[in-house]
Design a protein around this motif. Structure first.
Motif, PDB file in Angstrom:
ATOM      1  N   ALA A 123     -27.477  10.758 -15.631  1.00 22.59           N
ATOM      2  CA  ALA A 123     -27.692  10.853 -14.185  1.00 22.59           C
ATOM      3  C   ALA A 123     -28.993  10.144 -13.803  1.00 22.59           C
ATOM      4  CB  ALA A 123     -27.742  12.317 -13.757  1.00 22.59           C
ATOM      5  N   GLU A 124     -30.020  10.330 -14.657  1.00 21.68           N
ATOM      6  CA  GLU A 124     -31.294   9.665 -14.402  1.00 21.68           C
ATOM      7  C   GLU A 124     -31.145   8.149 -14.484  1.00 21.68           C
ATOM      8  OE1 GLU A 124     -33.990  11.235 -17.244  1.00 21.68           O
ATOM      9  OE2 GLU A 124     -34.000  13.262 -16.383  1.00 21.68           O
ATOM     10  N   ASN A 125     -30.232   7.685 -15.347  1.00 22.58           N
ATOM     11  CA  ASN A 125     -30.022   6.246 -15.531  1.00 22.58           C
ATOM     12  C   ASN A 125     -28.909   5.700 -14.641  1.00 22.58           C
ATOM     13  OD1 ASN A 125     -32.010   6.169 -17.534  1.00 22.58           O
ATOM     14  ND2 ASN A 125     -30.534   6.735 -19.125  1.00 22.58           N
ATOM     15  N   ASN A 126     -28.445   6.561 -13.695  1.00 17.33           N
ATOM     16  CA  ASN A 126     -27.395   6.167 -12.762  1.00 17.33           C
ATOM     17  C   ASN A 126     -26.083   5.796 -13.457  1.00 17.33           C
ATOM     18  OD1 ASN A 126     -29.079   6.428 -10.440  1.00 17.33           O
ATOM     19  ND2 ASN A 126     -30.030   4.467 -10.960  1.00 17.33           N
ATOM     20  N   GLU A 127     -25.805   6.452 -14.555  1.00 21.31           N
ATOM     21  CA  GLU A 127     -24.541   6.248 -15.251  1.00 21.31           C
ATOM     22  C   GLU A 127     -23.583   7.371 -14.881  1.00 21.31           C
ATOM     23  OE1 GLU A 127     -25.102   5.744 -19.411  1.00 21.31           O
ATOM     24  OE2 GLU A 127     -26.725   4.286 -19.179  1.00 21.31           O
ATOM     25  N   ASN A 128     -22.290   7.073 -14.875  1.00 23.08           N
ATOM     26  CA  ASN A 128     -21.303   8.039 -14.395  1.00 23.08           C
ATOM     27  C   ASN A 128     -20.814   8.995 -15.467  1.00 23.08           C
ATOM     28  OD1 ASN A 128     -21.290   6.994 -11.752  1.00 23.08           O
ATOM     29  ND2 ASN A 128     -19.912   5.331 -12.382  1.00 23.08           N
ATOM     30  N   MET A 129     -20.720   8.502 -16.701  1.00 22.20           N
ATOM     31  CA  MET A 129     -20.132   9.309 -17.757  1.00 22.20           C
ATOM     32  C   MET A 129     -21.105   9.512 -18.908  1.00 22.20           C
ATOM     33  SD  MET A 129     -17.088  10.167 -16.865  1.00 22.20           S
ATOM     34  CE  MET A 129     -16.322  10.647 -18.402  1.00 22.20           C
ATOM     35  N   PRO A 130     -21.141  10.736 -19.471  1.00 23.37           N
ATOM     36  CA  PRO A 130     -21.989  10.951 -20.639  1.00 23.37           C
ATOM     37  C   PRO A 130     -21.484  10.162 -21.839  1.00 23.37           C
ATOM     38  CG  PRO A 130     -20.568  12.843 -20.277  1.00 23.37           C
ATOM     39  CD  PRO A 130     -20.388  11.941 -19.103  1.00 23.37           C
ATOM     40  N   GLN A 131     -22.398   9.682 -22.655  1.00 22.10           N
ATOM     41  CA  GLN A 131     -22.021   8.881 -23.822  1.00 22.10           C
ATOM     42  C   GLN A 131     -21.677   9.804 -24.996  1.00 22.10           C
ATOM     43  OE1 GLN A 131     -21.735   5.420 -23.705  1.00 22.10           O
ATOM     44  NE2 GLN A 131     -21.967   5.888 -21.536  1.00 22.10           N
ATOM     45  N   MET A 132     -20.449  10.319 -24.978  1.00 13.67           N
ATOM     46  CA  MET A 132     -19.990  11.207 -26.035  1.00 13.67           C
ATOM     47  C   MET A 132     -19.506  10.381 -27.217  1.00 13.67           C
ATOM     48  SD  MET A 132     -19.182  14.163 -27.327  1.00 13.67           S
ATOM     49  CE  MET A 132     -19.027  15.429 -26.085  1.00 13.67           C
ATOM     50  N   SER A 133     -20.291  10.339 -28.267  1.00 18.89           N
ATOM     51  CA  SER A 133     -19.896   9.580 -29.449  1.00 18.89           C
ATOM     52  C   SER A 133     -19.050  10.458 -30.374  1.00 18.89           C
ATOM     53  CB  SER A 133     -21.138   9.086 -30.204  1.00 18.89           C
ATOM     54  OG  SER A 133     -21.819  10.168 -30.805  1.00 18.89           O
ATOM     55  N   TYR A 134     -18.354   9.805 -31.288  1.00 21.03           N
ATOM     56  CA  TYR A 134     -17.574  10.509 -32.306  1.00 21.03           C
ATOM     57  C   TYR A 134     -18.498  11.390 -33.147  1.00 21.03           C
ATOM     58  CZ  TYR A 134     -14.784  10.973 -36.610  1.00 21.03           C
ATOM     59  OH  TYR A 134     -14.119  11.451 -37.705  1.00 21.03           O
ATOM     60  N   GLY A 135     -19.699  10.882 -33.438  1.00 17.25           N
ATOM     61  CA  GLY A 135     -20.655  11.654 -34.229  1.00 17.25           C
ATOM     62  C   GLY A 135     -21.115  12.904 -33.518  1.00 17.25           C
ATOM     63  N   LEU A 136     -21.342  12.800 -32.201  1.00 18.74           N
ATOM     64  CA  LEU A 136     -21.764  13.974 -31.442  1.00 18.74           C
ATOM     65  C   LEU A 136     -20.652  15.011 -31.385  1.00 18.74           C
ATOM     66  CD1 LEU A 136     -23.736  15.541 -29.708  1.00 18.74           C
ATOM     67  CD2 LEU A 136     -23.043  14.170 -27.734  1.00 18.74           C
ATOM     68  N   LEU A 137     -19.429  14.549 -31.201  1.00 22.31           N
ATOM     69  CA  LEU A 137     -18.292  15.483 -31.172  1.00 22.31           C
ATOM     70  C   LEU A 137     -18.198  16.252 -32.489  1.00 22.31           C
ATOM     71  CD1 LEU A 137     -15.833  16.451 -29.519  1.00 22.31           C
ATOM     72  CD2 LEU A 137     -14.495  14.662 -30.647  1.00 22.31           C
ATOM     73  N   GLY A 138     -18.556  15.578 -33.593  1.00 22.48           N
ATOM     74  CA  GLY A 138     -18.474  16.226 -34.901  1.00 22.48           C
ATOM     75  C   GLY A 138     -19.710  17.006 -35.291  1.00 22.48           C
ATOM     76  N   TYR A 139     -20.666  17.107 -34.387  1.00 21.51           N
ATOM     77  CA  TYR A 139     -21.922  17.804 -34.691  1.00 21.51           C
ATOM     78  C   TYR A 139     -21.700  19.211 -35.259  1.00 21.51           C
ATOM     79  CZ  TYR A 139     -26.652  19.694 -33.884  1.00 21.51           C
ATOM     80  OH  TYR A 139     -27.890  20.273 -34.038  1.00 21.51           O
ATOM     81  N   PRO A 140     -20.851  20.039 -34.649  1.00 28.57           N
ATOM     82  CA  PRO A 140     -20.674  21.399 -35.180  1.00 28.57           C
ATOM     83  C   PRO A 140     -20.126  21.417 -36.607  1.00 28.57           C
ATOM     84  CG  PRO A 140     -19.829  21.238 -32.940  1.00 28.57           C
ATOM     85  CD  PRO A 140     -20.074  19.838 -33.402  1.00 28.57           C
ATOM     86  N   VAL A 141     -19.278  20.421 -36.950  1.00 34.03           N
ATOM     87  CA  VAL A 141     -18.717  20.379 -38.301  1.00 34.03           C
ATOM     88  C   VAL A 141     -19.793  19.934 -39.300  1.00 34.03           C
ATOM     89  CG1 VAL A 141     -16.868  19.490 -39.759  1.00 34.03           C
ATOM     90  CG2 VAL A 141     -16.465  19.840 -37.316  1.00 34.03           C
ATOM     91  N   LEU A 142     -20.617  18.986 -38.906  1.00 33.73           N
ATOM     92  CA  LEU A 142     -21.727  18.570 -39.766  1.00 33.73           C
ATOM     93  C   LEU A 142     -22.694  19.729 -39.976  1.00 33.73           C
ATOM     94  CD1 LEU A 142     -23.288  16.456 -41.351  1.00 33.73           C
ATOM     95  CD2 LEU A 142     -24.257  15.625 -39.194  1.00 33.73           C
ATOM     96  N   MET A 143     -22.942  20.491 -38.926  1.00 36.18           N
ATOM     97  CA  MET A 143     -23.794  21.676 -39.047  1.00 36.18           C
ATOM     98  C   MET A 143     -23.202  22.656 -40.064  1.00 36.18           C
ATOM     99  SD  MET A 143     -24.462  24.652 -36.228  1.00 36.18           S
ATOM    100  CE  MET A 143     -22.785  25.236 -36.540  1.00 36.18           C
ATOM    101  N   SER A 144     -21.885  22.826 -40.011  1.00 36.14           N
ATOM    102  CA  SER A 144     -21.223  23.719 -40.966  1.00 36.14           C
ATOM    103  C   SER A 144     -21.343  23.179 -42.383  1.00 36.14           C
ATOM    104  CB  SER A 144     -19.745  23.888 -40.598  1.00 36.14           C
ATOM    105  OG  SER A 144     -19.618  24.515 -39.335  1.00 36.14           O
ATOM    106  N   ALA A 145     -21.226  21.857 -42.535  1.00 37.49           N
ATOM    107  CA  ALA A 145     -21.366  21.251 -43.861  1.00 37.49           C
ATOM    108  C   ALA A 145     -22.764  21.468 -44.420  1.00 37.49           C
ATOM    109  CB  ALA A 145     -21.048  19.760 -43.782  1.00 37.49           C
ATOM    110  N   ASP A 146     -23.784  21.403 -43.561  1.00 41.55           N
ATOM    111  CA  ASP A 146     -25.163  21.681 -43.993  1.00 41.55           C
ATOM    112  C   ASP A 146     -25.259  23.062 -44.646  1.00 41.55           C
ATOM    113  OD1 ASP A 146     -26.317  19.313 -42.922  1.00 41.55           O
ATOM    114  OD2 ASP A 146     -26.442  20.230 -40.944  1.00 41.55           O
ATOM    115  N   ILE A 147     -24.621  24.013 -44.009  1.00 40.15           N
ATOM    116  CA  ILE A 147     -24.693  25.409 -44.466  1.00 40.15           C
ATOM    117  C   ILE A 147     -23.812  25.631 -45.694  1.00 40.15           C
ATOM    118  CG2 ILE A 147     -24.179  27.795 -43.808  1.00 40.15           C
ATOM    119  CD1 ILE A 147     -24.764  26.889 -40.859  1.00 40.15           C
ATOM    120  N   MET A 148     -22.607  25.101 -45.639  1.00 34.81           N
ATOM    121  CA  MET A 148     -21.630  25.361 -46.698  1.00 34.81           C
ATOM    122  C   MET A 148     -21.903  24.558 -47.966  1.00 34.81           C
ATOM    123  SD  MET A 148     -18.301  25.573 -44.150  1.00 34.81           S
ATOM    124  CE  MET A 148     -17.070  25.596 -45.458  1.00 34.81           C
TER     125      MET A 148
END
Length: 337
Positions: A123-148
């Motif tokens: 919004a600050e950069n006047n962009e319409n859509m958030p830049q949702m990357s594949y890596g960001l979408l997988g963040y919770p799974v990577l977090m689980s891998a850290d723990i497991m």
């Protein structure tokens, strides 16, 4: 409790501030006396939102470890490592991603918070859509891998982070059910009191908000920042009766960093109009500088010999890799891969 694994990590944000010290580090120092602790710098996680800003990443990672060591995280008691040096975490992340339903990931509160941050930036950069990357979408799974990857028994969390850990428990349970094994623990939360230390402006403390006090700040810088602290907005003159409960920042810092007798004295004198806010903050600056003087001295010594620090990181990363490889051998057998 040497056989009980505890895992926790921190993103590679660079030099840490007093909020990190009160909310995380002091608790980690205590926990290393009770559990087999694995503490990691989450440098892969940093790339989920700052993949295009890596010019300071290596120094940021080092600064995090320098602050940990100076505050009492002991490499003789805890395993300190970089997430990116334990490649088994990446392998486990891939395998866990195959069995994790999309809707589990999408409802994860951590991911939702990160999307909000990106939306605000866009919004600050006047962009319409958030830049949702594949890596960001997988963040919770990577977090689980850290723990497991360390097959953690326990993960320290605040009460508001219980949902954050639940996806790891769900994924561990699903893996065990699919592959007919009891390999993975369902890690239990270690509930901790996480005191909220606000920035000098009364808002959430953070590097990006320019309202934080670094653990490694020198005495002059610390004192100047303390003088910016919001106090009781209702006071106009030094002899006005004060309201410590309405002092937005300074009195809370007294409660966090000074002894009970000092807190009582400050509270009484403030209520009686016997101390002005400026004098109060000058004393607070002295208290914080005195408390962190040995920490800063220790940090300075480590900073003079970064080869020693990297030896600690490399040794810890090697130890974490060996621990993770024991788990991964069983994972590969279970998956038949």
């Amino acid at each position: 409790m040497e056989n009980i694994n505890l895992v926790s990590g921190m993103r590679s944000t660079g030099k840490l501030h007093l909020g990190h010290y009160m909310g995380v580090i002091t608790n980690w120092v205590k926990l290393q006396e009770e559990y087999n602790c694995f503490y990691f710098v989450a440098d892969w996680h940093a790339l989920t939102t700052k993949y295009d800003k890596t010019e300071n990443l290596r120094q940021d990672k080092l600064d995090v470890v320098l602050d940990w060591l100076s505050c009492g995280i002991d490499p003789e008691k805890s395993t300190i490592y970089f997430q990116s040096k334990v490649l088994q975490i990446a392998e486990l992340h891939i395998l866990l991603s195959m069995i994790t339903p999309n809707n589990w990931v999408e409802r994860d509160p951590t991911l939702k918070d990160m999307v909000k941050i990106l939306k605000n930036k866009d919004a600050e950069n006047n962009e319409n859509m958030p830049q949702m990357s594949y890596g960001l979408l997988g963040y919770p799974v990577l977090m689980s891998a850290d723990i497991m990857a360390m097959n953690a028994d326990i993960v320290p969390v605040g009460i508001d982070q219980l949902a954050h850990l639940e996806i790891t428990r769900d994924i561990a349970r699903r893996f065990n059910n699919i592959y007919k094994t009891d390999l993975f623990n369902e890690p239990k939360p270690k509930l901790t009191e996480v005191p909220l230390l606000l920035g000098v402006d009364g808002q959430k403390m953070g590097k990006s908000f320019h309202n934080d006090i670094k653990i490694s700040d020198d005495e002059i810088t610390t004192s100047k920042k303390i003088m910016q602290c919001i106090t009781d907005r209702s006071r106009a003159r030094k002899d006005d009766l004060g309201h410590p409960d309405k002092c937005e920042v300074a009195f809370k810092y007294y409660q966090a960093f000074s002894d009970s007798e000092t807190v009582k004295q400050v509270e009484a004198e403030c209520k009686a109009g016997q101390r002005g806010c400026a004098d109060c903050k000058r004393q607070l600056g002295c208290i914080i500088n005195q408390k962190f003087a040995p920490v800063r001295e220790k940090r300075f010594e480590y900073q003079k010999d970064t080869d020693k620090v990297y030896d600690i990181i490399n040794e810890g990363s090697k130890k974490a890799s060996l621990e993770a490889e024991k788990i991964m051998k069983k994972v590969r057998d279970a998956v038949n891969i």
